[in-house]
Design an enzyme around this catalytic site. Structure first.
Site, PDB file in Angstrom:
ATOM      1  N   GLU A   1       2.342  -7.792  -3.775  1.00 28.03           N
ATOM      2  CA  GLU A   1       2.677  -9.082  -3.150  1.00 28.03           C
ATOM      3  C   GLU A   1       1.465  -9.953  -2.832  1.00 28.03           C
ATOM      4  O   GLU A   1       1.538 -10.842  -1.990  1.00 28.03           O
ATOM      5  CB  GLU A   1       3.552  -8.870  -1.904  1.00 28.03           C
ATOM      6  CG  GLU A   1       4.858  -8.166  -2.243  1.00 28.03           C
ATOM      7  CD  GLU A   1       5.884  -8.174  -1.113  1.00 28.03           C
ATOM      8  OE1 GLU A   1       5.646  -8.810  -0.080  1.00 28.03           O
ATOM      9  OE2 GLU A   1       6.946  -7.558  -1.296  1.00 28.03           O
TER      10      GLU A   1
ATOM     11  N   GLU B   1      10.836  -2.694  -4.934  1.00 26.74           N
ATOM     12  CA  GLU B   1      11.421  -2.644  -3.589  1.00 26.74           C
ATOM     13  C   GLU B   1      12.690  -3.470  -3.591  1.00 26.74           C
ATOM     14  O   GLU B   1      12.681  -4.613  -4.052  1.00 26.74           O
ATOM     15  CB  GLU B   1      10.504  -3.293  -2.530  1.00 26.74           C
ATOM     16  CG  GLU B   1       9.264  -2.517  -2.179  1.00 26.74           C
ATOM     17  CD  GLU B   1       8.407  -3.246  -1.148  1.00 26.74           C
ATOM     18  OE1 GLU B   1       8.958  -4.009  -0.334  1.00 26.74           O
ATOM     19  OE2 GLU B   1       7.186  -3.054  -1.175  1.00 26.74           O
TER      20      GLU B   1
END
Ligand SMILES: *[C@@H]1O[C@H](CO)[C@@H](O)[C@H](O)[C@H]1NC(C)=O
Ligand SMILES: *[C@@H]1O[C@H](CO)[C@@H](O)[C@H](O)[C@H]1NC(C)=O
Ligand SMILES: *[C@@H]1O[C@H](CO)[C@@H](O)[C@H](O)[C@H]1NC(C)=O
Length: 415
Positions: free
Chosen positions: A134, A245
């Site tokens: 991220e 995720e």
């Protein structure tokens, strides 16, 4: 097109499809909710539970880590999850923390130390490596607005990917596929294309729960997920997608229209996990256990590592998310363009403890790692989960592989 070109194309397609076994796993940071380091026994417990979940649609025998470094180690000590994975025969998606630093040398060193110690027992379990988590979200407009912490841009990530490849050239893991994990809108942002070009697979953290302003009620969650997934597919030029995720919280505030309940956690498991991912796409669910004390949303599917989860994991035979509904749903439609919210985990990093630079993260969601590195956005739940497994996972040959085989057969027939 000549037959030889067709054949080459089919072989490439086949190769890329086959390499993407549909791994099943959870995420796992390097610290406990108390922020204490996890040790081998903690991971053995996680991995054992993951492999023995009641009514599981497959064996969760893979784990995604956020770092190679044992929490709080200043000396690139390899994470003890390696030893636990060896003991429980758990496949490992390695993670490398890449924000707030100008070098991934400590991460490389920790893995080299682990390989020196465990050799083939460790390298045989490594299924991939993600350089970064991220980082691009955190430098995006939304990530900055949301004070998600220090990130890294495409040029830095491309350099780290190259550093990693050089370090492991000619070793037992030279052919392990390299990826990068980010939120879906980072992948559809054209400025980040050099990262797509540099990786073998594209990792995505996607949480419809956090997609406020897009009709993020539970009944729409499958459509929001599909929109994001399709958008990435359209942007990454055929590179395999790994869902690194995803999940739905059972505790936490109502986020726009999204309610955190066990019932919704089960709905999401069925409509996104069962319908779209398990056995089809490499998937690392968020999560088996919560570990980020700063994230008020709790994503664990089970309490205290019990093998009996909060809800029945059995996959239904039919689904409520249907293609027809998708196109007619106004909210789903608008969703595609929004910003992506990242995942709760984003913060999790597991990064190395102090060793790493400590970039700040503010983050709330993060998991707890000791490290400085966790990213913190609210967005991502990021914590840690673990999984492991022993025996066979649900492996499936992906649709791409099947298509490749079909094409290959056709080409042979032509020759
Ligand atoms: C697109 O990506 C670049 C580089 O990662 C980033 O600086 C920029 O803010 C992103 N655009 C948006 C709209 O987030
Ligand atoms: C989990 O463990 C904690 C601490 O031992 C305990 O307080 C709690 O009741 C347990 N929860 C469940 C559902 O067993
Ligand atoms: C991120 O920022 C956007 C726009 O400011 C906001 O709508 C969204 O709720 C934020 N996401 C999180 C997870 O805080």
């Amino acid at each position: 097109m000549r037959a030889s070109e067709l054949l080459a194309g089919a072989a490439a397609l086949l190769a890329s499809g086959v390499s993407a076994e549909a791994y099943l796993g959870f995420n796992s940071g390097n610290t406990l909710p108390s922020r204490e380091a996890k040790f081998k026994k903690d991971w053995v417990q996680e991995f054992t539970t993951a492999q023995n979940l009641k009514n599981s649609p497959g064996v969760f025998n893979a784990v995604r880590l956020y770092t190679n470094i044992q929490a709080y180690s200043q000396t690139s000590e390899p994470i003890e999850a390696f030893e636990a994975a060896i003991e429980t025969n758990t496949k490992i998606l390695l993670g490398v923390w890449a924000s707030g630093t100008n070098t991934i040398e400590p991460e490389i060193k920790a893995l080299q130390n682990g390989i020196a110690k465990y050799g083939k027992k460790l390298t045989d379990l490594i299924i991939g490596a993600s350089i970064g988590s991220e980082d691009l979200y955190r430098v995006s407009v939304t990530g900055i607005q949301n004070k998600s912490g220090v990130g890294a841009g495409p040029a830095e990530l491309v350099k780290f990917i190259s550093d990693w490849k050089k370090a492991f050239q000619g070793t037992a893991i030279a052919n392990v596929p390299i990826g990068h994990v980010d939120t879906w809108d980072a992948w559809t942002n054209g400025t980040n294309k050099p990262v797509i070009d540099a990786v073998d697979w594209v990792g995505v953290d996607e949480y419809p729960y956090y997609e406020n302003g897009k009709g993020n009620n539970i009944e729409n969650s499958g459509y929001l997920f599909d929109r994001a997934y399709d958008a990435i597919e359209g942007a990454v030029g055929g590179k395999p997608i790994w869902v690194t995720e995803t999940g739905w919280p059972y505790v936490g505030q109502t986020w726009d229209q999204a309610e955190a309940t066990i019932k919704n956690q089960q709905y999401y498991w069925q409509e996104v996990g069962c319908r779209k991912l398990f056995g089809k796409v490499p998937t690392f669910w968020y999560n088996l256990r919560d570990s980020n004390p700063d994230n008020e949303m709790k994503f664990a599917i089970t309490d205290n590592l019990s093998t009996t989860p909060h809800f029945d994991l059995t996959c239904p035979k039919t689904f409520k998310t249907t293609p027809k509904a998708s196109s007619s749903s106004a909210s789903a439609t608008s969703a595609a363009t929004g910003t992506g919210v990242s995942s709760p985990s984003s913060m999790e990093s597991g990064s190395s403890g102090s060793g790493s630079s400590g970039s700040g993260s503010s983050g709330s969601a993060s998991s707890g790692t000791a490290s400085s590195s966790e990213p913190a956005t609210v967005t991502a739940p990021a914590e840690s989960a673990v999984a492991t497994g022993s025996a066979t996972s649900v492996k499936g040959v992906s649709a791409a592989a099947v298509a490749g085989m079909t094409l290959l057969v056709g080409v042979f027939a032509m020759l």
